[in-house]
Design a protein around this motif. Structure first.
Motif, mmCIF file in Angstrom:
data_model
loop_
_atom_site.group_PDB
_atom_site.id
_atom_site.type_symbol
_atom_site.label_atom_id
_atom_site.label_comp_id
_atom_site.label_asym_id
_atom_site.label_seq_id
_atom_site.Cartn_x
_atom_site.Cartn_y
_atom_site.Cartn_z
ATOM 1 N N GLN A 1 -10.453 -25.678 -6.888
ATOM 2 C CA GLN A 1 -9.095 -26.201 -6.734
ATOM 3 C C GLN A 1 -9.105 -27.703 -6.448
ATOM 4 O O GLN A 1 -8.244 -28.437 -6.934
ATOM 5 N N MET A 2 -10.094 -28.163 -5.684
ATOM 6 C CA MET A 2 -10.199 -29.597 -5.422
ATOM 7 C C MET A 2 -10.484 -30.370 -6.698
ATOM 8 O O MET A 2 -9.938 -31.447 -6.938
ATOM 9 N N THR A 3 -11.335 -29.811 -7.537
ATOM 10 C CA THR A 3 -11.649 -30.463 -8.808
ATOM 11 C C THR A 3 -10.421 -30.517 -9.705
ATOM 12 O O THR A 3 -10.155 -31.525 -10.371
ATOM 13 N N ALA A 4 -9.645 -29.428 -9.688
ATOM 14 C CA ALA A 4 -8.474 -29.342 -10.563
ATOM 15 C C ALA A 4 -7.345 -30.271 -10.140
ATOM 16 O O ALA A 4 -6.616 -30.802 -10.980
ATOM 17 N N ASN A 5 -7.164 -30.499 -8.821
ATOM 18 C CA ASN A 5 -6.025 -31.307 -8.368
ATOM 19 C C ASN A 5 -6.438 -32.622 -7.699
ATOM 20 O O ASN A 5 -5.659 -33.232 -6.970
ATOM 21 N N GLY A 6 -7.673 -33.029 -7.931
ATOM 22 C CA GLY A 6 -8.117 -34.313 -7.402
ATOM 23 C C GLY A 6 -8.297 -34.341 -5.900
ATOM 24 O O GLY A 6 -8.274 -35.414 -5.280
ATOM 25 N N GLY A 7 -8.473 -33.190 -5.282
ATOM 26 C CA GLY A 7 -8.717 -33.130 -3.848
ATOM 27 C C GLY A 7 -7.470 -33.166 -2.995
ATOM 28 O O GLY A 7 -7.562 -33.329 -1.778
ATOM 29 N N HIS A 8 -6.301 -33.023 -3.611
ATOM 30 C CA HIS A 8 -5.046 -33.094 -2.851
ATOM 31 C C HIS A 8 -4.320 -31.747 -2.891
ATOM 32 O O HIS A 8 -4.583 -30.905 -3.754
ATOM 33 N N GLY A 9 -3.366 -31.578 -1.961
ATOM 34 C CA GLY A 9 -2.524 -30.382 -1.963
ATOM 35 C C GLY A 9 -3.091 -29.279 -1.088
ATOM 36 O O GLY A 9 -4.097 -29.436 -0.403
ATOM 37 N N ASN A 10 -2.427 -28.128 -1.145
ATOM 38 C CA ASN A 10 -2.847 -26.981 -0.362
ATOM 39 C C ASN A 10 -3.862 -26.155 -1.150
ATOM 40 O O ASN A 10 -3.851 -26.122 -2.378
ATOM 41 N N PHE A 11 -4.722 -25.465 -0.403
ATOM 42 C CA PHE A 11 -5.744 -24.640 -1.035
ATOM 43 C C PHE A 11 -5.513 -23.183 -0.661
ATOM 44 O O PHE A 11 -5.391 -22.843 0.510
ATOM 45 N N ARG A 12 -5.460 -22.325 -1.655
ATOM 46 C CA ARG A 12 -5.216 -20.899 -1.440
ATOM 47 C C ARG A 12 -6.489 -20.136 -1.792
ATOM 48 O O ARG A 12 -7.087 -20.358 -2.841
ATOM 49 N N VAL A 13 -6.875 -19.243 -0.896
ATOM 50 C CA VAL A 13 -8.115 -18.499 -1.073
ATOM 51 C C VAL A 13 -7.823 -17.008 -1.076
ATOM 52 O O VAL A 13 -7.140 -16.500 -0.183
ATOM 53 N N ASP A 14 -8.317 -16.314 -2.072
ATOM 54 C CA ASP A 14 -8.191 -14.864 -2.146
ATOM 55 C C ASP A 14 -9.286 -14.256 -1.285
ATOM 56 O O ASP A 14 -10.472 -14.378 -1.590
ATOM 57 N N ARG A 15 -8.894 -13.586 -0.199
ATOM 58 C CA ARG A 15 -9.870 -13.080 0.764
ATOM 59 C C ARG A 15 -9.969 -11.556 0.752
ATOM 60 O O ARG A 15 -10.161 -10.928 1.780
ATOM 61 N N LYS A 16 -9.816 -10.920 -0.387
ATOM 62 C CA LYS A 16 -9.924 -9.470 -0.460
ATOM 63 C C LYS A 16 -11.353 -9.028 -0.115
ATOM 64 O O LYS A 16 -12.327 -9.667 -0.497
ATOM 65 N N HIS A 17 -11.452 -7.907 0.587
ATOM 66 C CA HIS A 17 -12.744 -7.297 0.913
ATOM 67 C C HIS A 17 -13.667 -8.295 1.604
ATOM 68 O O HIS A 17 -14.819 -8.481 1.231
ATOM 69 N N ALA A 18 -13.143 -8.960 2.629
ATOM 70 C CA ALA A 18 -13.907 -10.019 3.284
ATOM 71 C C ALA A 18 -15.030 -9.486 4.174
ATOM 72 O O ALA A 18 -15.985 -10.189 4.445
ATOM 73 N N GLY A 19 -14.935 -8.270 4.640
ATOM 74 C CA GLY A 19 -15.969 -7.729 5.507
ATOM 75 C C GLY A 19 -15.763 -8.120 6.960
ATOM 76 O O GLY A 19 -14.889 -8.908 7.314
ATOM 77 N N SER A 20 -16.597 -7.567 7.815
ATOM 78 C CA SER A 20 -16.500 -7.789 9.254
ATOM 79 C C SER A 20 -17.127 -9.127 9.641
ATOM 80 O O SER A 20 -18.134 -9.541 9.072
ATOM 81 N N ALA A 21 -16.533 -9.789 10.648
ATOM 82 C CA ALA A 21 -17.085 -11.051 11.154
ATOM 83 C C ALA A 21 -17.975 -10.835 12.379
ATOM 84 O O ALA A 21 -18.596 -11.775 12.855
ATOM 85 N N THR A 22 -18.054 -9.615 12.890
ATOM 86 C CA THR A 22 -18.864 -9.336 14.073
ATOM 87 C C THR A 22 -20.343 -9.337 13.714
ATOM 88 O O THR A 22 -20.748 -8.767 12.706
#
Length: 299
Positions: A81-102
């Protein structure tokens, strides 16, 4: 205003950085397929996750393999996304099936077990190794070509069977299971409601799959919430900016997050400092539990 003051007080009370244990380097990783029957009234309510155990000379760490894959993918998405918009704007991340952080860090020589929890920052809860009364018998089995011996115990409200490999001189194992004269390759409770199934062993000198070096944040930015992905994946070391806390205090922080997540986010990001991009690490939705992994002991 009152909520913000409460959050500030909680964070300030815990805002001292833990001194890291001496880093260790893992030579192998054991993969497990973890399964847990969440609801005993519904046989299909099985939570599953791919986990891994990094094994070093002095320590081990048990963490989610799925979470590492999701974290690496999150950085890749933001880079694109940074490459596509020149490093500006908001970044959205698809976090499906992220797993446990413990994560569970085991230091046998120091008789110490450290659990890492994640809200937005990393929090460390330290305690002694659990005293597990294992009964070793003569039964044997082979997992991935490795000779194992059987042991049984009662731990955290359940009767467990474990298969450990005497040829791997480590006292570690999945989750909090530990203390045998060899690495635990598979374990399960008597009803097979909690299962740590052996799913292979990986030589870290080959550095394949999710154990390869993670994508690096572009432009010197820090990925808030992904605080240890830039480390050598073979390294067993507590995150540098982790905050030491206790069970009661961490419970208060979790409750504060539940009641006012936006205020908590602002507080934790302000405390982290420096330019950042936030990538949430929440696991996917899970059914309501009536069968936790740790059961209360019957009196």
């Amino acid at each position: 205003m009152k909520k913000s003051f409460l959050l500030s007080a909680c964070l300030l009370a815990l805002a001292f950085i833990v001194r890291a244990q001496r880093p260790d380097t893992a030579s192998v990783v054991i993969h497990y397929k973890f399964s847990h029957q969440i609801d005993t009234t519904n046989p299909k309510s099985i939570y599953q996750e791919n986990m891994m155990l990094l094994v070093g000379k002095r320590s081990t760490v048990y963490r989610s393999y799925d979470a590492r894959l999701a974290d690496m993918d999150a950085i890749k998405q933001i880079q694109e996304q940074m490459t596509a918009n020149g490093g500006h704007g908001n970044f959205r991340v698809d976090r499906k099936h992220a797993g446990s952080a413990t994560e569970y860090y085991l230091f046998p020589a120091e008789n110490k077990l450290i659990r890492k929890e994640k809200l937005l920052n990393s929090y460390l809860i330290a305690g002694p190794l659990p005293a597990i009364d294992w009964k070793i018998n003569t039964a044997t089995a082979t997992f991935g070509g490795m000779h194992c011996q059987k042991a049984t115990t009662h731990f955290k409200g359940r009767n467990y069977t474990a298969w450990f490999c005497p040829d791997i001189p480590s006292h570690g194992g999945p989750w909090q299971l530990s203390g045998l004269p060899g690495l635990i390759l598979e374990a399960y409770d008597a009803k097979k409601q909690v299962v740590f199934k052996f799913d292979g062993v990986e030589d870290l000198s080959k550095m394949t799959g999710a154990m390869k070096t993670a994508p690096q944040p572009p432009g010197g930015l820090k990925f808030f919430g992904l605080d240890d992905l830039d480390m050598d994946p073979r390294l067993i070391a507590l995150p540098k900016n982790s905050i030491k806390t206790t069970e009661p205090e961490f419970a208060k922080l979790k409750e504060a997050m539940r009641k006012d997540p936006n205020a908590m986010l602002q507080m934790e990001m302000a405390g982290a400092g420096g330019p950042q991009m936030h990538a949430d690490r929440k696991a996917g939705p899970r059914p309501v539990e009536n069968n936790p992994v740790e059961l209360p002991e019957k009196k």
